[in-house]
Each structure stands twice: as structure tokens, then as C-alpha cells.
Design an enzyme around this catalytic site. Structure first.
Site, PDB file in Angstrom:
ATOM      1  N   THR A 198       0.831  -1.209   0.000  1.00 41.06           N
ATOM      2  CA  THR A 198       0.000   0.000   0.000  1.00 41.06           C
ATOM      3  C   THR A 198       0.862   1.254   0.000  1.00 41.06           C
ATOM      4  O   THR A 198       0.568   2.228  -0.695  1.00 41.06           O
ATOM      5  CB  THR A 198      -0.958   0.004   1.203  1.00 41.06           C
ATOM      6  OG1 THR A 198      -1.789  -1.159   1.116  1.00 41.06           O
ATOM      7  CG2 THR A 198      -1.826   1.246   1.225  1.00 41.06           C
ATOM      8  N   CYS A 199       1.945   1.221   0.753  1.00 39.39           N
ATOM      9  CA  CYS A 199       2.827   2.387   0.843  1.00 39.39           C
ATOM     10  C   CYS A 199       3.438   2.716  -0.518  1.00 39.39           C
ATOM     11  O   CYS A 199       3.491   3.887  -0.916  1.00 39.39           O
ATOM     12  CB  CYS A 199       3.941   2.122   1.853  1.00 39.39           C
ATOM     13  SG  CYS A 199       3.325   1.640   3.489  1.00 39.39           S
ATOM     14  N   SER A 200       3.876   1.704  -1.240  1.00 37.83           N
ATOM     15  CA  SER A 200       4.531   1.905  -2.531  1.00 37.83           C
ATOM     16  C   SER A 200       3.562   2.126  -3.681  1.00 37.83           C
ATOM     17  O   SER A 200       3.874   2.860  -4.618  1.00 37.83           O
ATOM     18  CB  SER A 200       5.424   0.709  -2.865  1.00 37.83           C
ATOM     19  OG  SER A 200       6.517   0.657  -1.983  1.00 37.83           O
TER      20      SER A 200
END
Length: 171
Positions: A54-56
Site C-alpha cells: 500500500t505504501c509503494s
């Protein structure tokens, strides 16, 4: 837990610079949070881990995409924080092709996350204690908006929500 109206805690983060300049040497450089935030409007977003899905795929790309609009609305800097070391954060910034729009700051030992009270225990998943996913609007070191996600969620700390908060704060 830190809340709106609180001052950012005293902490030193690390930032990896690949190119010497602006008073920074190559390699990890200390960033005193309170000094770096003084007199500035900063959008800070924290993630559980560099290179995580999700972060990337969503969190960082949204802030890169909205960086110009955030700056136009009065934001001086956008910071991404994670409980990773400065080398990992530098590699992640390269991988995300941020072009310097976002500062990737390492909270390697999680001291900043602990000082804010925004930690997430992922020990059972082999990741140790990490930062919660959140975003904050910080003006001269004081939190003006704070959006903390429930574990496993990505609904309120995104760049579009923050941009709306920045614009509303200027109105």
C-alpha cells in the site's frame, strides 16, 4: 498519542543524500525534527514500512502526484517517515522516482513513532514495532491536522485528503 495542537516531539531522524549539496554530505545525515519544522508548513505522512504494497502503490505516489498542488497551497515540504534505516529510505525514494518532491526520513529505531504514540506492533508478522499509517499538517512545529488510519486501512491519510485540509486551513 500526539493530537492537534501539540508540538512535534524532539527527535532526530536520518535522511540519505546521494549527492553532496545544500550543506549535506553524501550518506545519512541527521535531521533535527524541531529545527527542520521551525517556521515551515509541512505535510508529514508516516507509513508502516518502505517497499510495502500500500505504501509503494498508493501512499507515496499520491503525495508525489499532489506535491505541486500542496506547494501551491502553501506547503514548504512533504515528509515521508518510516521505521526503516536511511539507506532503505534512500533506495525507496529512488525506486518511487520522487524527483525530490518528498523528503524520505528514516526513524530507524522508532523513537519518533514512540514519542508520538503512533506505533503499530507488527511483531507477529515479523516486522517489529512500526509507525502507524497517518498524515499530519504541521505549521511551525505544531500539529494542525492529524489523520490516523485504523490498522490495515488507507482511507484518511492520503494526499487528496491532506490537500483539502491544507486548502481549508488557508481559507
Amino acid at each position: 498519542m500526539i493530537k492537534v495542537g501539540d508540538t512535534l516531539p524532539a527527535a532526530t531522524l536520518q535522511e540519505y543524500s546521494e549527492v553532496e549539496g545544500n550543506g549535506c554530505s553524501v550518506g545519512p545525515n541527521p535531521v533535527d525534527v524541531q529545527k527542520a519544522a521551525a517556521g515551515k508548513t509541512i505535510v508529514l505522512f508516516a507509513v508502516p514500512g518502505a517497499f510495502t504494497p500500500t505504501c509503494s502503490a498508493k501512499h507515496v505516489p499520491g503525495y508525489v502526484e499532489h506535491a505541486a498542488a500542496l506547494r501551491a497551497a502553501g506547503v514548504d515540504e512533504v515528509w515521508c517517515l518510516s521505521v526503516n534505516d536511511a539507506f532503505v529510505m534512500g533506495a525507496w525514494a529512488r525506486d518511487q522516482d520522487t524527483g525530490g518532491t518528498v523528503r524520505f526520513l528514516a526513524d530507524g529505531s522508532g523513537t519518533f513513532a514512540q514519542a508520538t504514540g503512533l506505533t503499530l506492533d507488527l511483531t507477529a508478522r515479523g516486522m517489529g514495532v512500526r509507525s502507524c499509517r497517518y498524515s499530519a499538517l504541521v505549521v511551525d512545529g505544531v500539529v494542525r491536522a492529524l489523520n490516523v488510519e485504523a490498522p490495515g486501512q488507507f482511507e484518511v491519510s492520503d494526499a487528496a485528503t491532506m490537500l483539502g485540509q491544507v486548502q481549508a486551513a488557508k481559507a
